[in-house]
Each structure stands twice: as structure tokens, then as C-alpha cells.
Design an enzyme around this catalytic site. Sequence first.
Site, short mmCIF file in Angstrom:
data_model
loop_
_atom_site.label_atom_id
_atom_site.label_comp_id
_atom_site.label_asym_id
_atom_site.label_seq_id
_atom_site.Cartn_x
_atom_site.Cartn_y
_atom_site.Cartn_z
N LYS A 240 44.50 47.63 35.30
CA LYS A 240 44.88 47.08 34.00
C LYS A 240 46.39 46.90 33.92
CE LYS A 240 41.35 49.50 31.21
NZ LYS A 240 40.67 48.37 30.57
N ARG A 314 29.70 50.74 32.12
CA ARG A 314 28.28 50.43 32.21
C ARG A 314 27.66 51.04 33.48
NH1 ARG A 314 29.66 44.25 31.87
NH2 ARG A 314 31.31 45.30 30.70
#
Length: 460
Positions: A240, A314
Site C-alpha cells: 500500500k 477474504r
Amino acid sequence: MPYQFAAPTDTALPLHVIETEALDSWLAAQAPEVSSWVRLNGFAARIGQALLVPGPGGLALMALAGYGSEEDRARGHFALAAAAQKLPEGTYALASGLDGAERETECLGWLLCDYAFDRYRSRKARAVNLVAPDGIDAKRIEAIAAAETLVRDLVNTPTSDMGPDKLEEAAAALAKAHGAAVSTITGDDLLAQNFPMIHAVGRASATAPRLIEFRWGDTGPKLTLVGKGVCFDTGGLDLKPAANMKLMKKDMGGAANVLGLASMIMALKLPVQLRVLIPAVENSVAGNAFRPGDILTSRKGLTVEINNTDAEGRLVLADALALAAEEAPDLMISMATLTGAARVAVGPDIAPFYTDDDAAAAALAQAAKAVDDPVWRMPFHAPYEKRIEPGIADLDNAPEGGFAGSITAALFLRRFAGAGRYMHFDIYAWQPGSEPAQPKGGVGQGIRALFQALPGLASK
């Protein structure tokens, strides 16, 4: 004590909560000196206005709290807390106003109005106490306030003190306080017990990945809560930007909210068989980090192509959901700070959720309105299923194109949740600016609505 109602006392100051449109009629019923004082001080019963009215000898006779108009209240939350934050220290007892269904919600806001995260900076708490008004369930409101405080404290704590090991300690402390049985699978034992994706996401961290579990209750419907516990997310090898990492201590907000909901359930002894599962990891960068292009085999046996290591939540949830589904609970709920797409869709205030159960969705929406905890149903849109099927593996963890990111993430999770009743919440768990009873920082989302609806949801 904080987040609790004060004991009844003769010295409690009468508190009148007044709507703007009701001010003139209220003043007409008061002694002339009271009416004059209120008008001279510019009290117009707007939200956030508070005023002490003196009596003989200059001592306070009563307190007033502005409650605004119905339109004003629709534009925010916890209107009474806005006034409570401006009242001087003391104990107050409701004398008039708050006659409707909003009474419990506003009392909750009062209990939370002085919340501050003070683990690293001492402060003097303000003793602005409220005697529990007649007609409310004080024990219930106190339990909800304690749960909300737990969520906020967990999310606000930086990863240096809330890594996977410390999240385990927090979960264990909550479970043990209510007599729940706790177990944890850690490190390479995750591989030995077939949780390969939890292991893959967390193995590059200095703190070992783990799956935390506790159970409580032995009668009633089986309810399983699964919370994303990514204690920090660098994005992995798909790193990120620095600006996007600033809030990543909150990437365990799903786990925090699940623990908050579990706290309410256990404190108020909801008749369910509760199971809590938290995959706790830190998504870090090291030589053994999982890579873009890797194909992982999940606990369920489905293979997953990794097209972005920053779509890791996820993955850890998938293994936990597969485990939960093996027991076929009556209701399974997952909560996760999963996608930026959800924030683009509904902003930071609203908790979007997914379910195939129309009756459950309607019941939850009704409950959310009753307790002022906004949620919004999103679709499990079947035509998007092909977007999460890359061809080289069974599933793709980060479909190309960027469209419908929250929906495709939810569809991914549904593949692991089994055939039973399932609800998924894609929450933010963060208050970006300070509001009454909701200071900037970690916040509970959707859990008050869920708790309100659970007696009906879990039994269906």
C-alpha cells in the site's frame, strides 16, 4: 462508574429534554422567572444546547437539553449526547421529554458521550451521570455501552499493542469473563490442521498467524460469528502507499465488532449456542510472503489465484468460514473491513450487508431503524460470479476492472459459507470525524442492529 447509569438520588438535578417546536408551550407552563431566564440566555432548544436554570439562593433548579426538530435529528445521531457533553458535572434525572421509542438509544448516547481512548494519554473523566429513566432496560443499555467501548478500544489500539497475539488475549479475556471455552491454532499448526490461507497471509509477520475460537451457551439456535482479524495490512508485496497504511491498525475492525456483538450476547444471556471464530494475522512483507500469481488451496479445497496480496482479508475469512460451515450453524455472520468499494458506495456511516434471506434482511433493516444503527442491504448479484473465476484456478481473489468490488468480495466469501443461512457485513469500523458520543476513531457498526434482530434471526 463510566458507561453505567447513576443510582437514584434525591440530589439528582431534574433534566428537561425539549424539542424546538415544543419550547414555547413548555415555557408557558413555567414560572415567569424560569421563562425569562431561558429566553435571556438564548436557549432555543436546538440540538447541542444545554442550560442550567437557577432557583432560590442561586442553586441550580433544573437543567435543559435541546432536542431540535425531527428533521434536525434525522441528520445525525445521539442528539441528547450533544447536550450532555456541555452540561456541568453532576447527576441528572429525566423529568420530561424523550417519551418515544428513541429513549433507549438516547440514553445509550449519554453513557457513551464521554468516551475517549486514554490508553496512552491520561485524562480526567467528566462525571456527568444520568439516572436510568423509567421504562428502559438499563442492564441492556449498559451491556451495549460496554460492548461498544470494547470495540472502540480494540480498534483504536495500534498494532504494536494489538497484534495477532494481543487480539487473542483480548478475545480470551472476554470469553473467560463469561465462562466460554477458548482455543487457538497458531503458526505451522494451521497447516497441519488445514488452514492454509490463514497461514499464507500471516506467515511473513514476526507474530505468528492464528485462528482464535471460543464457544458459549449450550441451548438454542447455533450462531457462528466470524470476524476478520488483520491486525495490520501493509498490502503485502502489493504494498500500500504510505497514506493508505495510516488507518490499517483498524483492519481488525471486523474481529472487534464480532467481539462486541459476542459481549452483548453473553452479558445478556441470549439463548443461543454461540461460536466465535477470528483468523488473526498481520499482512507483512518478508522473504516468505505470499506472492501475486501464487495459487493457494483453501481448507474447502477450492484453489485461489492471488492477483493482489492486498485482498487478503477474504482469504483468511474463507478458511474460517469453511470451518464454520462444517458444523452447519443455524445462522452464520461474518464481519470485515473488507473493501474500499463499500465506502465509495455508502460512505463511512452505513454498514452494508449481504444475505440471500429476504425476511432476515427486512428484520435487520427494521431493527437498525429502531436502534439508530444504519445498515443497507447489498446484492449477491449472481451474474458477477464469473468475475471471480479466473480460469487458471477456481477463484480469483482480486478481479480485474475494479467494478463492484464489495459485491465480488461478498460472492467470494459465499463460496465458502456453505448452504446454510449466511450474512456478511463489509464495514468501515472507523468514525472519520467527531460527532456526539462518537469521537474520531474506532466505532461499532451494525452490531446494535444485529443484536436487536438476533432473537428472530437466529431462530428461523
